[in-house]
Design a protein around this motif. Structure first.
Motif, PDB file in Angstrom:
ATOM      1  N   GLY A   1       0.806  -1.064   0.026  1.00 41.67           N
ATOM      2  CA  GLY A   1      -0.145   0.030   0.040  1.00 41.67           C
ATOM      3  C   GLY A   1       0.780   1.396   0.105  1.00 41.67           C
ATOM      4  O   GLY A   1       1.673   1.395  -0.731  1.00 41.67           O
ATOM      5  N   ARG A   2       0.569   2.121   1.065  1.00 44.37           N
ATOM      6  CA  ARG A   2       1.527   3.290   1.110  1.00 44.37           C
ATOM      7  C   ARG A   2       2.645   3.091   1.773  1.00 44.37           C
ATOM      8  O   ARG A   2       3.617   4.041   1.876  1.00 44.37           O
TER       9      ARG A   2
ATOM     10  N   PRO B   1      -3.848  -0.842  10.117  1.00 45.63           N
ATOM     11  CA  PRO B   1      -5.107  -0.353  10.151  1.00 45.63           C
ATOM     12  C   PRO B   1      -6.468  -1.314  10.442  1.00 45.63           C
ATOM     13  O   PRO B   1      -7.403  -0.885  11.288  1.00 45.63           O
TER      14      PRO B   1
ATOM     15  N   LYS C   1      -8.574  -0.326  14.864  1.00 50.36           N
ATOM     16  CA  LYS C   1      -9.760  -0.125  15.416  1.00 50.36           C
ATOM     17  C   LYS C   1     -10.336  -0.624  16.616  1.00 50.36           C
ATOM     18  O   LYS C   1     -11.123  -0.230  17.429  1.00 50.36           O
TER      19      LYS C   1
ATOM     20  N   TYR D   1      -7.203  -5.119   3.334  1.00 54.18           N
ATOM     21  CA  TYR D   1      -7.655  -4.174   4.119  1.00 54.18           C
ATOM     22  C   TYR D   1      -6.631  -3.487   4.816  1.00 54.18           C
ATOM     23  O   TYR D   1      -6.609  -2.015   4.742  1.00 54.18           O
TER      24      TYR D   1
ATOM     25  N   LEU E   1      -4.809  -1.134   1.816  1.00 49.35           N
ATOM     26  CA  LEU E   1      -5.608  -0.251   1.296  1.00 49.35           C
ATOM     27  C   LEU E   1      -7.005   0.088   1.981  1.00 49.35           C
ATOM     28  O   LEU E   1      -8.117  -0.017   1.598  1.00 49.35           O
ATOM     29  N   PRO E   2      -6.651   0.615   3.230  1.00 51.07           N
ATOM     30  CA  PRO E   2      -7.952   0.847   4.442  1.00 51.07           C
ATOM     31  C   PRO E   2      -8.976   1.668   3.768  1.00 51.07           C
ATOM     32  O   PRO E   2     -10.086   1.751   3.812  1.00 51.07           O
ATOM     33  N   TRP E   3      -8.414   2.835   2.936  1.00 53.34           N
ATOM     34  CA  TRP E   3      -9.242   3.681   2.262  1.00 53.34           C
ATOM     35  C   TRP E   3     -10.396   3.257   1.169  1.00 53.34           C
ATOM     36  O   TRP E   3     -11.154   3.974   0.962  1.00 53.34           O
ATOM     37  N   LEU E   4     -10.020   2.062   0.938  1.00 51.20           N
ATOM     38  CA  LEU E   4     -10.960   1.181   0.042  1.00 51.20           C
ATOM     39  C   LEU E   4     -11.784   0.033   0.547  1.00 51.20           C
ATOM     40  O   LEU E   4     -12.893   0.196   0.377  1.00 51.20           O
TER      41      LEU E   4
ATOM     42  N   GLN F   1     -12.256  -0.597   3.575  1.00 54.60           N
ATOM     43  CA  GLN F   1     -13.325  -0.379   4.977  1.00 54.60           C
ATOM     44  C   GLN F   1     -14.763  -0.258   4.226  1.00 54.60           C
ATOM     45  O   GLN F   1     -15.846  -0.345   5.011  1.00 54.60           O
ATOM     46  N   TYR F   2     -14.952   0.266   3.060  1.00 49.29           N
ATOM     47  CA  TYR F   2     -16.362   0.289   2.427  1.00 49.29           C
ATOM     48  C   TYR F   2     -17.016  -0.885   1.713  1.00 49.29           C
ATOM     49  O   TYR F   2     -17.862  -0.828   1.286  1.00 49.29           O
TER      50      TYR F   2
END
Length: 492
Positions: free
Chosen positions: A75-76, A106, A110, A220, A223-226, A228-229
């Motif tokens: 990821g990043r 990530p 949570k 996840y 790429l949590p920004w993707l 998680q949805y």
């Protein structure tokens, strides 16, 4: 006016292409490695090397291609992976202070929110770890209390084995026994093996660790920004953790109601007392929220790893009956059949100790160490590791390092025996990791493995189901365990 004219001139496709190229250039600049950074495979734009997967098998293949220190983009994040005893020791011991911090995942942030023993950092982590280590010494390792708990649970474990008729899967029985030991330490209670609610809780915990190692869960993290949805295993993981934390919160509430400042029965009692002592030191993190996560850490880590190791031990005893017989001969000679095994026997049972250690070495149930975060610029293996880089140590590669082990890929208890048959320690034995972040429950784990294993082989001979081959197929990536199997037991 000029801007509006430009927008009129450009069509939608051109605007989209411009934005994409711009983001691609920004991503490329961000991913550029500094000089003398470890080499590694090319990654995809924006997502890095997520297509390869993140497990010890992939890391071994990449190490064969790029060497014992290489880098990947997840990821990043820039991740440096270290393999082999020499570099693992350099990273975790010599440069250990540079890699004390945890990289917050990530997926788990949570739930843990930077609390507990496994994901906290800095001053909070030092205070929580120091308190927990002292508790282990005061309630178990420094006294005989914990040994008695394990011996008592060994009796229940053997009774449960004896009550089974025909071949059976030992996983749930062993898991319950091990959970009761850590339960006696944490919340001062044991549960019967037929307690349905507790069995469901343990099964949820097993499911969580299996799901955490799946590629979907790893995506996840990358790429949590993707993700998680989107629907996925993270939803089940959070649901299971919700059940686990609710159970622990109930235990804590019971302790608060009948807490006695002069009689600390377990970890929760001692921690409640510490909350009052440290009320003027907020940074130490002694509060009820952190107590929940610390008990979760201890309960989770102290249950699954021991259950998995004991299951591997049973598999090896079935696969190598001649080794099982040698262990039983040592048990009969040192302990006999008239009393229970005790910890003082361990010094006189080098072969049994060697078998336990060799199982931990060969199976490497935690193949990839928990990721670390570099807290300042440093060098490992001659390569530059900048601050903020994630470090991952492949513990499996250390335990199978051909430069340190005579037969690294074969089950061989002689690895831990000298020419006189005495037990010998090995410097590359890293199943609990090494350094200041190593597993704080190592001594407890060693106690459990010895007492449970010797109790079972004192009472029973373990054999496979007639007509079935012993399989060493594995499952999981976070904890590497055997696939479900059945055993037959015979009273000795």
């Amino acid at each position: 006016m000029l801007l509006f004219s430009l927008l009129d001139w450009l069509d939608f496709k051109s605007i989209f292409l411009f934005i994409f190229v711009f983001l691609l250039v920004v991503d490329f600049q961000k991913r550029r490695n500094p000089p003398n950074f470890p080499p590694g495979p090319w990654g995809l734009p924006f997502v890095g090397n997520v297509d390869a997967g993140f497990n010890h098998r992939v890391m071994n293949k990449l190490a064969a291609e790029f060497g014992n220190i290489f880098s990947v983009h997840w990821g990043r994040d820039k991740v440096v992976v270290v393999s082999g005893y020499k570099l693992a020791k350099e990273a975790l011991v010599t440069q250990g202070d540079c890699f004390l911090d945890r990289n917050i995942s990530p997926l788990f942030d949570k739930v843990f929110k930077g609390n507990g023993l496994s994901t906290s950092n800095g001053y909070k982590w030092r205070r929580q770890r120091h308190f927990s280590i002292n508790h282990l010494k005061n309630f178990g390792e420094g006294k005989r209390t914990l040994e008695l708990h394990i011996q008592l649970e060994s009796n229940f474990l053997c009774q449960a084995f004896q009550q089974e008729e025909g071949p059976f899967n030992p996983q749930h029985i062993i898991n319950n026994a091990v959970a009761n030991v850590i339960g006696s330490l944490v919340y001062g209670k044991r549960f019967d093996y037929d307690a349905a609610d507790f069995q469901n809780l343990l099964q949820r915990m097993q499911q969580t660790l299996l799901l955490a190692g799946t590629q979907q869960a790893q995506l996840y993290d990358a790429l949590p920004w993707l993700f998680q949805y989107l629907s996925g295993p993270h939803e089940i993981i959070y649901s299971n953790y919700g059940m686990l934390t609710s159970f622990l919160k109930r235990q804590i509430e019971k302790h608060k109601r009948d807490w006695d400042p002069f009689n600390h029965r377990d970890f929760i009692d001692a921690y409640i007392g510490e909350i009052d002592k440290k009320k003027n030191d907020a940074e130490a993190g002694f509060n009820i929220e952190n107590l929940v996560i610390c008990t979760l850490d201890l309960f989770e880590a102290g249950t699954e790893t021991m259950t998995t190791t004991l299951r591997w031990l049973l598999l090896y005893m079935m696969k190598y009956p001649e080794i099982q017989e040698k262990v039983q001969e040592e048990i009969d000679r040192v302990i006999g059949q008239s009393r229970q095994p005790c910890l003082s026997d361990r010094a006189n049972m080098p072969y049994t100790e060697a078998v336990i250690h060799e199982t931990q070495r060969l199976r490497s149930i935690l193949p990839l160490n928990v990721p670390r975060l570099c807290n300042k610029d440093t060098y490992v293996g001659g390569y530059f590791i900048p601050q903020g880089t994630t470090l991952l140590v492949n513990l499996s590669s250390v335990l199978h390092d051909w430069t340190m082990w005579e037969t690294p890929h074969r089950f061989n208890p002689q690895h831990f025996l000298d020419e006189n048959g005495c037990f010998r320690k090995r410097e590359a034995f890293y199943p609990f990791s090494v350094g200041r972040r190593m597993c704080l429950g190592e001594q407890l784990a060693r106690m459990e493995l010895f007492l449970f294993f010797t109790a079972l082989l004192q009472r029973f001979s373990i054999s496979p189901v007639p007509g079935q081959e012993v399989s060493f197929d594995t499952q999981g990536n976070v904890i590497l365990g055997p696939k479900p199997f059945h055993i037959c037991v015979k009273d000795r």
